[in-house]
Design an enzyme around this catalytic site. Structure first.
Site, PDB file in Angstrom:
ATOM      1  N   ARG A   1      11.226  -5.410   7.438  1.00  0.00           N
ATOM      2  CA  ARG A   1      10.143  -4.757   8.203  1.00  0.00           C
ATOM      3  C   ARG A   1      10.432  -4.638   9.710  1.00  0.00           C
ATOM      4  O   ARG A   1       9.490  -4.589  10.516  1.00  0.00           O
ATOM      5  CB  ARG A   1       8.813  -5.499   8.019  1.00  0.00           C
ATOM      6  CG  ARG A   1       8.294  -5.545   6.605  1.00  0.00           C
ATOM      7  CD  ARG A   1       7.621  -4.252   6.197  1.00  0.00           C
ATOM      8  NE  ARG A   1       7.114  -4.345   4.844  1.00  0.00           N
ATOM      9  CZ  ARG A   1       7.832  -4.051   3.753  1.00  0.00           C
ATOM     10  NH1 ARG A   1       9.083  -3.614   3.867  1.00  0.00           N
ATOM     11  NH2 ARG A   1       7.293  -4.160   2.558  1.00  0.00           N
TER      12      ARG A   1
ATOM     13  N   SER B   1      -0.450  -6.203   3.697  1.00  0.00           N
ATOM     14  CA  SER B   1       0.055  -7.561   3.953  1.00  0.00           C
ATOM     15  C   SER B   1      -0.220  -7.918   5.409  1.00  0.00           C
ATOM     16  O   SER B   1       0.335  -7.286   6.306  1.00  0.00           O
ATOM     17  CB  SER B   1       1.563  -7.621   3.721  1.00  0.00           C
ATOM     18  OG  SER B   1       1.853  -7.179   2.422  1.00  0.00           O
TER      19      SER B   1
ATOM     20  N   GLU C   1       2.417  -9.208  10.210  1.00  0.00           N
ATOM     21  CA  GLU C   1       3.245  -8.024   9.942  1.00  0.00           C
ATOM     22  C   GLU C   1       2.668  -6.819  10.687  1.00  0.00           C
ATOM     23  O   GLU C   1       3.397  -5.929  11.111  1.00  0.00           O
ATOM     24  CB  GLU C   1       3.275  -7.738   8.432  1.00  0.00           C
ATOM     25  CG  GLU C   1       4.074  -6.490   8.073  1.00  0.00           C
ATOM     26  CD  GLU C   1       4.242  -6.291   6.581  1.00  0.00           C
ATOM     27  OE1 GLU C   1       4.742  -7.207   5.896  1.00  0.00           O
ATOM     28  OE2 GLU C   1       3.869  -5.207   6.097  1.00  0.00           O
TER      29      GLU C   1
HETATM   30  C1  LIG Z   1      -4.336  -1.274   1.621  1.00  0.00           C
HETATM   31  C2  LIG Z   1      -3.015  -1.236   2.397  1.00  0.00           C
HETATM   32  C3  LIG Z   1      -1.827  -1.320   1.705  1.00  0.00           C
HETATM   33  C4  LIG Z   1      -0.579  -1.274   2.390  1.00  0.00           C
HETATM   34  N1  LIG Z   1       0.569  -1.360   1.687  1.00  0.00           N
HETATM   35  C5  LIG Z   1       1.770  -1.335   2.332  1.00  0.00           C
HETATM   36  C6  LIG Z   1       2.995  -1.430   1.604  1.00  0.00           C
HETATM   37  O1  LIG Z   1       3.023  -1.493   0.371  1.00  0.00           O
HETATM   38  N2  LIG Z   1       4.168  -1.442   2.308  1.00  0.00           N
HETATM   39  C7  LIG Z   1       4.195  -1.349   3.681  1.00  0.00           C
HETATM   40  O2  LIG Z   1       5.287  -1.384   4.260  1.00  0.00           O
HETATM   41  N3  LIG Z   1       3.036  -1.224   4.389  1.00  0.00           N
HETATM   42  C8  LIG Z   1       1.836  -1.214   3.757  1.00  0.00           C
HETATM   43  N4  LIG Z   1       0.658  -1.113   4.475  1.00  0.00           N
HETATM   44  C9  LIG Z   1       0.723  -0.964   5.947  1.00  0.00           C
HETATM   45  C10 LIG Z   1       0.630   0.501   6.421  1.00  0.00           C
HETATM   46  O3  LIG Z   1       0.141   1.317   5.416  1.00  0.00           O
HETATM   47  C11 LIG Z   1       1.975   1.061   6.864  1.00  0.00           C
HETATM   48  O4  LIG Z   1       2.549   0.229   7.851  1.00  0.00           O
HETATM   49  C12 LIG Z   1       1.840   2.492   7.428  1.00  0.00           C
HETATM   50  O5  LIG Z   1       3.114   3.066   7.545  1.00  0.00           O
HETATM   51  C13 LIG Z   1       1.162   2.561   8.795  1.00  0.00           C
HETATM   52  O6  LIG Z   1       0.992   3.920   9.134  1.00  0.00           O
HETATM   53  P1  LIG Z   1      -0.213   4.355  10.078  1.00  0.00           P
HETATM   54  O7  LIG Z   1      -0.103   5.811  10.304  1.00  0.00           O
HETATM   55  O8  LIG Z   1      -1.516   3.905   9.489  1.00  0.00           O
HETATM   56  O9  LIG Z   1       0.109   3.531  11.393  1.00  0.00           O
HETATM   57  P2  LIG Z   1      -0.930   2.938  12.464  1.00  0.00           P
HETATM   58  O10 LIG Z   1      -1.668   1.800  11.847  1.00  0.00           O
HETATM   59  O11 LIG Z   1      -1.721   4.016  13.073  1.00  0.00           O
HETATM   60  O12 LIG Z   1       0.096   2.335  13.514  1.00  0.00           O
HETATM   61  C14 LIG Z   1       0.898   1.228  13.144  1.00  0.00           C
HETATM   62  C15 LIG Z   1       1.968   0.995  14.202  1.00  0.00           C
HETATM   63  O13 LIG Z   1       2.826   2.132  14.263  1.00  0.00           O
HETATM   64  C16 LIG Z   1       2.759   2.739  15.555  1.00  0.00           C
HETATM   65  N5  LIG Z   1       2.790   4.187  15.313  1.00  0.00           N
HETATM   66  C17 LIG Z   1       2.043   4.914  14.456  1.00  0.00           C
HETATM   67  N6  LIG Z   1       2.405   6.203  14.511  1.00  0.00           N
HETATM   68  C18 LIG Z   1       3.397   6.289  15.424  1.00  0.00           C
HETATM   69  C19 LIG Z   1       4.173   7.361  15.945  1.00  0.00           C
HETATM   70  N7  LIG Z   1       4.020   8.624  15.531  1.00  0.00           N
HETATM   71  N8  LIG Z   1       5.109   7.085  16.885  1.00  0.00           N
HETATM   72  C20 LIG Z   1       5.305   5.806  17.315  1.00  0.00           C
HETATM   73  N9  LIG Z   1       4.592   4.760  16.876  1.00  0.00           N
HETATM   74  C21 LIG Z   1       3.642   5.005  15.941  1.00  0.00           C
HETATM   75  C22 LIG Z   1       1.467   2.242  16.184  1.00  0.00           C
HETATM   76  O14 LIG Z   1       1.560   2.195  17.596  1.00  0.00           O
HETATM   77  C23 LIG Z   1       1.395   0.855  15.608  1.00  0.00           C
HETATM   78  O15 LIG Z   1       2.262  -0.006  16.301  1.00  0.00           O
HETATM   79  C24 LIG Z   1      -0.576  -1.126   3.814  1.00  0.00           C
HETATM   80  C25 LIG Z   1      -1.805  -1.017   4.503  1.00  0.00           C
HETATM   81  C26 LIG Z   1      -3.009  -1.064   3.801  1.00  0.00           C
HETATM   82  C27 LIG Z   1      -4.309  -0.919   4.560  1.00  0.00           C
END
Ligand SMILES: Cc1cc2nc3c(=O)[nH]c(=O)nc-3n(C[C@H](O)[C@H](O)[C@H](O)COP(=O)(O)OP(=O)(O)OC[C@H]3O[C@@H](n4cnc5c(N)ncnc54)[C@H](O)[C@@H]3O)c2cc1C
Length: 352
Positions: free
Chosen positions: A157, A234, A329
């Site tokens: 990660r 997580s 995480e």
């Molecule tokens: C129910 C649930 C299940 C999940 N399952 C998994 C899983 O199986 N595996 C896994 O790895 N993760 C999982 N996650 C975590 C999450 O879904 C991922 O990390 C996802 O990729 C985050 O994307 P986001 O657009 O929501 O990011 P955000 O929450 O909006 O941002 C997360 C981080 O990324 C940065 N960021 C976002 N977009 C950009 C961009 N365009 N440029 C630069 N930085 C940016 C933000 O500043 C922040 O630091 C889960 C989350 C939930 C709620």
């Protein structure tokens, strides 16, 4: 009225943002971030809010929600804007007869969020099929296309985009295979449900169906109507250790480039925190998911302070039992599991 982070994130906690811009094209993302940087304003870039927890005080700069959502498929190369919904992309590639993303079905959030922590599930990570990431460097002002080897993937990660606000992901390209057969699968429960041997492949549509089923059973698909899923997936990262302490010798272990990886969920459960733990803790506003001990969930009206206190309680219990200190995480903005105010403080002028 600007939104609160309780409205913008899947943990559904956090105060207001002073300023807010929803950028629906790459040009808009660049424009908003460049203007804020020249005005010396703190910028927080986000998208789906599914891996982000922000303090109850909120954010006194501008929050840029990346919502550019173009998807371009040319042969086996797929390029998607950072704001495209991840699971829409997975479904679209499968519908077009392209294999590679099927084990990553059902993960919430955006395409741009995936390289930030090299999102993964069921033994697959997005870097397995990554071709390039188009990045805006807020320090140099340059837009460039990064090959996978520049992205700092490797340890669990981790990436060059994590724990920094220097880079904005504008789009991501993947190189997939024209096939209806999946990648070789090794994740035990997945291969069992598919009725195949470890290392064998399956029909991509079957893999997606079973992955979505498994994720639903584990509460790993965000559902606005189900508070058992209101979290960040997580909450704690699987620890990677140089040496496994004696107390944790029963834990499953996995190799990692930086040492040995242990499953945080196993450590939490074996430290005495079963799924659902927390209903009798504090106000009962925060608890572990009833399906998954690794997910800290908001039961409805939690505050960020309560989420932090509960997560610290779990972390401390694991440390007392196993001598292993878990860390988050997800990205904590202006909040932390420790009493001292810390957490990431996105800056106006990105620092190295
Ligand atoms: C129910 C649930 C299940 C999940 N399952 C998994 C899983 O199986 N595996 C896994 O790895 N993760 C999982 N996650 C975590 C999450 O879904 C991922 O990390 C996802 O990729 C985050 O994307 P986001 O657009 O929501 O990011 P955000 O929450 O909006 O941002 C997360 C981080 O990324 C940065 N960021 C976002 N977009 C950009 C961009 N365009 N440029 C630069 N930085 C940016 C933000 O500043 C922040 O630091 C889960 C989350 C939930 C709620």
């Amino acid at each position: 009225m600007t939104p609160t982070f309780a409205e913008l994130t899947t943990m559904r906690v956090g105060g207001p943002t002073a300023d807010f811009a929803r950028a629906t094209s790459t040009d808009q993302v660049l424009d908003v971030v460049r203007r804020a940087d020249s005005a010396g304003r703190p910028v927080l870039v986000m998208s789906g809010g599914s891996n982000l927890v922000v303090s109850d005080q909120g954010w006194d700069g501008i929050t840029v929600q990346v919502a550019s959502n173009g998807i371009d498929i040319s042969g086996t190369t797929v390029r998607a804007d950072a704001g495209a919904d991840w699971d829409v992309l997975v479904a679209e590639t499968l519908a077009q007869g392209l294999a590679g993303l099927e084990p990553l079905s059902g993960i919430p959030g955006s395409v741009g969020g995936t390289p930030v922590q090299n999102v993964g599930a069921f033994g697959t990570v997005t870097s397995d099929v990554l071709r390039s990431v188009t990045v805006y460097d807020r320090r140099s002002g340059a837009v460039s296309e990064w090959p996978p080897e520049r992205c700092g993937f490797g340890s669990h990660r981790q990436s060059a985009f994590k724990h920094t606000d220097r880079y904005v992901v504008l789009s991501v390209a993947y190189e997939l295979r024209r096939s209806t057969r999946s990648v070789p699968l090794t994740f035990a429960e997945l291969v069992r449900r598919l009725g195949i041997e470890p290392g064998a492949t399956a029909d991509t549509s079957d893999v997606r169906r079973v992955v979505l089923q498994l994720r639903r059973e584990r509460g790993s698909i965000y559902d606005p109507d189900d508070n058992d899923t209101w979290g960040v997936g997580s909450f704690f990262i699987n620890p990677v250790l140089a040496a496994v302490p004696e107390q944790a010798r029963e834990s499953p272990t996995y190799p990692d480039v930086n040492g040995t990886k242990l499953p945080a969920g196993w450590l939490i459960q074996h430290a005495g925190f079963a799924p659902g733990y927390g209903r009798d803790w504090g106000r009962g506003s925060v608890a572990l998911s009833s399906k998954h001990a690794l997910a800290v969930t908001n039961k409805g009206d939690a505050t960020t302070a309560e989420v932090m206190a509960f997560a610290a309680h779990i972390r401390d219990g694991v440390q007392a039992r196993f001598g292993i200190r878990l860390g988050p995480e997800c990205d904590l903005i202006r909040c932390s599991l420790d009493d001292a105010p810390s957490g990431r403080q996105p800056s106006a002028v990105p620092v190295p």
